[in-house]
Design a protein around this motif. Structure first.
Motif, PDB file in Angstrom:
ATOM      1  N   ASP A   1       0.955  -1.172   0.009  1.00 14.72           N
ATOM      2  CA  ASP A   1      -0.050  -0.060  -0.148  1.00 14.72           C
ATOM      3  C   ASP A   1       1.062   1.340   0.000  1.00 14.72           C
ATOM      4  O   ASP A   1       1.024   1.880   0.899  1.00 14.72           O
TER       5      ASP A   1
ATOM      6  N   SER B   1       0.512   4.048  -1.225  1.00 10.62           N
ATOM      7  CA  SER B   1       0.037   5.501  -1.255  1.00 10.62           C
ATOM      8  C   SER B   1      -0.737   5.656   0.025  1.00 10.62           C
ATOM      9  O   SER B   1      -1.135   6.564   0.278  1.00 10.62           O
TER      10      SER B   1
ATOM     11  N   GLU C   1      -3.320   4.196   1.231  1.00  7.07           N
ATOM     12  CA  GLU C   1      -4.782   4.324   1.097  1.00  7.07           C
ATOM     13  C   GLU C   1      -5.628   3.461   2.276  1.00  7.07           C
ATOM     14  O   GLU C   1      -6.548   4.105   2.659  1.00  7.07           O
ATOM     15  N   VAL C   2      -5.102   2.566   2.867  1.00  6.66           N
ATOM     16  CA  VAL C   2      -5.569   2.005   3.885  1.00  6.66           C
ATOM     17  C   VAL C   2      -4.704   1.992   5.090  1.00  6.66           C
ATOM     18  O   VAL C   2      -5.308   1.547   6.326  1.00  6.66           O
TER      19      VAL C   2
END
Length: 295
Positions: free
Chosen positions: A80, A82, A84-85
């Motif tokens: 992940d 970026s 995002e989670v």
């Protein structure tokens, strides 16, 4: 193994020692009745965090590329880049057995294994479309400043003058680019894993060899450097024939440890080398510069 990223439960999370650009965590998850040991890299420190997409995606690609190679690497699970989670850009991978061997008392056993492993890495021949990016120097001009702690400023001036030249020509190969004793795991006498592939590049074998030499010099001194170079050649590794070219790559790497190798040595102190004070790291780096220039 991708399904482990969607495990039923997280059983345990423990912070691992070491690491400079990232926080590393040992994570155990449960999927059904089976527990899986993993490692989570969370890239929190700048400027690496700002470049996390490129760095973590590169490491994910390299783990997939090397999965069927003779180089022991962690199994890719999920990324992940970026955030995002996840709370920080992150990479999840399998946990390798073993641990670091940084103690100088077993240097004569460890160093030849390091040399053989680096020769194995350099023998990797990825397809052209999976070739990593071209190497980058870590010794830009703004870093070429005689440190305040230097005891031999003329030594540094000489080193800086020699790396002003254009880089020598070279035959490129697959580089780990951050290969040193702190990124290699041992299970008993054998290497069980090579970690930290975010800087993987294509470039001169001499540069990878030089980086490990600088690390060994800071950890153990010049005798370990000579042992490593001899072991690399004995394992089939090829270095530049011209000693001035070899010295160029050694100096480019050593200068890249400025302004203060004491900072770089911190994870090694956390991993058991309490004797490796900032002062000792500086002294050994300067001695390494002298060793390179002595030829």
């Amino acid at each position: 193994m991708l399904e482990h990223a969607q495990a039923d439960a997280i059983v345990a999370v423990d912070r691992l020692t070491g690491g400079w650009t990232s926080a590393m965590h040992a994570v155990t998850v449960r999927k059904g009745r089976t527990e899986h040991p993993l490692v989570l890299r969370r890239m929190f420190r700048e400027p690496w965090k700002s470049h996390a997409v490129g760095l973590l995606e590169r490491e994910a690609d390299i783990l997939r590329l090397l999965a069927q190679s003779p180089v022991p690497t962690a199994e890719f699970v999920a990324v992940d880049a970026s955030a995002e989670v996840t709370d920080e850009p992150a990479l999840l991978m399998g946990r390798l057995p073993g641990g670091l061997r940084l103690d100088g008392r077993d240097r004569r056993e460890v160093v030849p294994e390091l040399a053989r492993m680096l020769a194995t890495i350099h023998a990797v021949r990825p397809p052209d479309h999976q070739r990593p990016r071209a190497y980058q120097s870590w010794a830009p001009r703004e870093r070429r400043v005689i440190p305040l702690w230097a005891h031999q400023p003329d030594l540094w001036s000489h080193a800086f003058s020699l790396i002003e030249a254009e880089p020598p020509g070279f035959r490129g190969c697959f580089l780990h680019r951050d290969f040193h004793p702190g990124n290699v795991l041992f299970d008993g006498p054998s290497i069980s894993g090579v970690v930290d592939w975010v800087e993987t590049s294509w470039g001169p074998a001499d540069l990878d060899v030089a980086h490990c030499c600088t690390g060994l010099a800071v950890l153990h001194g010049s005798n370990a450097v000579e042992q490593f170079i001899d072991g690399y050649r004995a394992a089939g590794g090829e270095l530049a024939q011209d000693p001035d070219e070899r010295a160029y790559w050694q100096l480019i790497d050593a200068v890249g440890f400025l302004p203060d190798p004491g900072k770089i040595a911190r994870p090694w102190r956390e991993s058991g080398r309490s004797d490796l004070t900032p002062q000792r790291a500086r002294m050994r780096l300067e001695a390494h510069i002298g060793w390179i220039l002595a030829g």
